[in-house]
Design an enzyme around this catalytic site. Structure first.
Site, mmCIF file in Angstrom:
data_model
loop_
_atom_site.group_PDB
_atom_site.id
_atom_site.type_symbol
_atom_site.label_atom_id
_atom_site.label_comp_id
_atom_site.label_asym_id
_atom_site.label_seq_id
_atom_site.Cartn_x
_atom_site.Cartn_y
_atom_site.Cartn_z
ATOM 1 N N LYS A 1 56.716 9.295 5.828
ATOM 2 C CA LYS A 1 55.431 9.102 5.171
ATOM 3 C C LYS A 1 54.393 10.068 5.748
ATOM 4 C CE LYS A 1 57.504 5.499 3.204
ATOM 5 N NZ LYS A 1 57.787 4.287 3.856
ATOM 6 N N ASP B 1 54.753 -2.730 11.914
ATOM 7 C CA ASP B 1 55.379 -1.688 11.101
ATOM 8 C C ASP B 1 54.244 -0.780 10.621
ATOM 9 O OD1 ASP B 1 56.507 -0.090 9.170
ATOM 10 O OD2 ASP B 1 57.368 -1.727 7.986
ATOM 11 N N TRP C 1 57.062 -4.908 1.988
ATOM 12 C CA TRP C 1 57.709 -4.542 3.256
ATOM 13 C C TRP C 1 57.710 -5.708 4.222
ATOM 14 C CZ3 TRP C 1 61.019 -1.058 2.590
ATOM 15 C CH2 TRP C 1 60.781 0.021 1.739
HETATM 16 C C1 LIG Z 1 58.826 3.193 3.638
HETATM 17 C C2 LIG Z 1 58.585 1.966 4.431
HETATM 18 C C3 LIG Z 1 59.639 1.234 5.004
HETATM 19 C C4 LIG Z 1 61.086 1.608 4.809
HETATM 20 O O1 LIG Z 1 61.375 2.804 5.435
HETATM 21 P P1 LIG Z 1 62.864 3.392 5.419
HETATM 22 O O2 LIG Z 1 62.697 4.551 6.361
HETATM 23 O O3 LIG Z 1 63.158 3.806 4.027
HETATM 24 O O4 LIG Z 1 63.772 2.364 5.932
HETATM 25 C C5 LIG Z 1 59.316 0.127 5.747
HETATM 26 N N1 LIG Z 1 58.047 -0.260 5.935
HETATM 27 C C6 LIG Z 1 57.015 0.410 5.390
HETATM 28 C C7 LIG Z 1 55.622 -0.067 5.623
HETATM 29 C C8 LIG Z 1 57.239 1.552 4.631
HETATM 30 O O5 LIG Z 1 56.216 2.225 4.095
#
Ligand SMILES: *Cc1c(COP(=O)(O)O)cnc(C)c1O
Length: 360
Positions: A196, A172, A102
């Site tokens: 998540k 993030d 990521w």
């Molecule tokens: C799942 C995830 C993403 C991507 O998320 P989307 O909603 O599919 O764009 C980005 N960063 C992390 C840490 C993630 O777990």
């Protein structure tokens, strides 16, 4: 039918009590004669749902008054672009920590808008750890410092908060938000997709300090400008109303359960159960450095990868699904977010012990 234990990394398992409440309210929300899905986002019923969701999130996370909370769409992946577009603020470069898949995507996107200085990387060891801050090369002229506080794929979590002085810290937090208390005041911006640990896919939440707003790069599409969403209370266009409603139910439930401090205790107990089993085994192993072992996403390998499919089949037979690891890591990955009960982790650990007896 019985509920199964769903170890998916996302979209992920949701709290049963939230699903049941949503079911009860599905066709007629609190006597108003319609579903939340059918409500005008400008009507007073829906406006109250969104306002309450924001108030509950602010209370749960202790979000200071000088931070805005935005309910957006486009996933965390859109934030990979929105962050540089909004936060470069005329500066030439931004600092990024590279701890996994990521981080790499965030870096790749940011390079479209400015210079990226990678302050440190753990790619040398297949992203199995996070470099400590003494190994970072920070630039005091950077527009911001970005890191991924929990790498969902590698299972690498950073439990300390980087110190970046006057340079705003951006995180993030998609895969560990609400899993433990966070000091929001130490951040310039925090973003996370909902699917998540918060609610359904389709909702992305941004928490941003207000002094960072208003200097969006020229040519930024309207929908990618934080200021537009701030000025319109996240209703510049139609927000993902149903996802916000479910997230609001999750926030209420977390408050009722004692908030994030209580979640951290529960999450540590769940994670320890699984890591203890991994450490005690000579058949299963964790590839992640001890100090970075994620409380949420736990990858592990079998001694013999040829047995992976058999393990997955045995898991399915005991009511456990979505344990297959990401292709970049291999093996298994158990995502044990807030909504995964400890009985789910115990069921997995029991299977591991039996499987090792049989094949070890
Ligand atoms: C799942 C995830 C993403 C991507 O998320 P989307 O909603 O599919 O764009 C980005 N960063 C992390 C840490 C993630 O777990």
């Amino acid at each position: 039918m019985e509920r199964i234990f769903n170890f998916s990394a996302g979209p992920a398992t949701l709290p049963l009590e939230v699903l049941e409440l949503a079911r009860d309210e599905l066709v007629n929300w609190r006597g108003c004669g319609m579903s939340v899905m059918e409500m005008s986002h400008r009507g007073k019923e829906y406006m109250s749902i969104q306002a309450e969701a924001e108030a509950d999130l602010r209370e749960l996370m202790g979000i200071p008054a000088n931070y805005k909370v935005l309910f957006l769409q486009g996933g965390a992946s859109s934030q990979f672009a929105m962050v540089p577009m909004n936060l470069l603020r005329g500066k030439a470069s931004a600092d990024y920590l590279n701890t996994g898949e990521w981080s790499k995507k965030a870096i790749k996107e940011a390079k479209k808008y400015g210079q990226v200085n990678v302050v440190a990387s753990s790619e040398d060891k297949n992203f199995s750890y996070a470099p400590t801050q003494d190994a970072w090369t920070l630039d005091s002229n950077a527009a911001y410092v970005h890191y991924t506080s929990n790498e969902t794929i590698g299972g690498v979590e950073i439990f300390w908060t980087p110190k970046t002085g006057d340079v705003p810290l951006v995180a993030d937090m998609s895969s560990h938000i609400l899993s433990r208390p966070i000091d929001v005041a130490k951040y310039g911006l925090i973003y996370f997709g909902a699917q998540k640990n918060v609610g359904p896919a389709g909702l992305t939440i941004v928490i941003v300090r207000d002094d960072l707003l208003g200097q969006t790069v020229k040519g930024t599409p309207t929908m990618f400008d934080y200021t537009i969403h701030v000025d319109n209370d996240s209703m510049y266009n139609t927000p993902p109303t149903y996802a916000i409603y479910i997230a609001g139910l999750v926030f209420k439930m977390l408050k009722a359960k004692g908030g994030l401090a209580a979640m951290e205790i529960a999450n540590r107990a769940k994670a320890q159960l699984l890591y203890d089993a991994l450490d005690a085994s000579s058949f299963f192993a964790s590839p992640v450095a001890r100090e970075n072992r994620s409380l949420m996403n736990i990858p592990f390998t079998l001694k013999d990868a040829a047995l992976d499919d058999e393990f997955l089949k045995a898991a399915k037979a005991r009511g456990m699904v979505q344990l297959k690891g990401h292709r970049s890591v291999g093996g298994m990955r158990a995502s044990i977010y807030n909504a995964m009960p400890i009985t789910g982790v115990q069921t997995l650990v029991d299977l591991m012990k039996d499987f090792e007896k049989q094949h070890g």
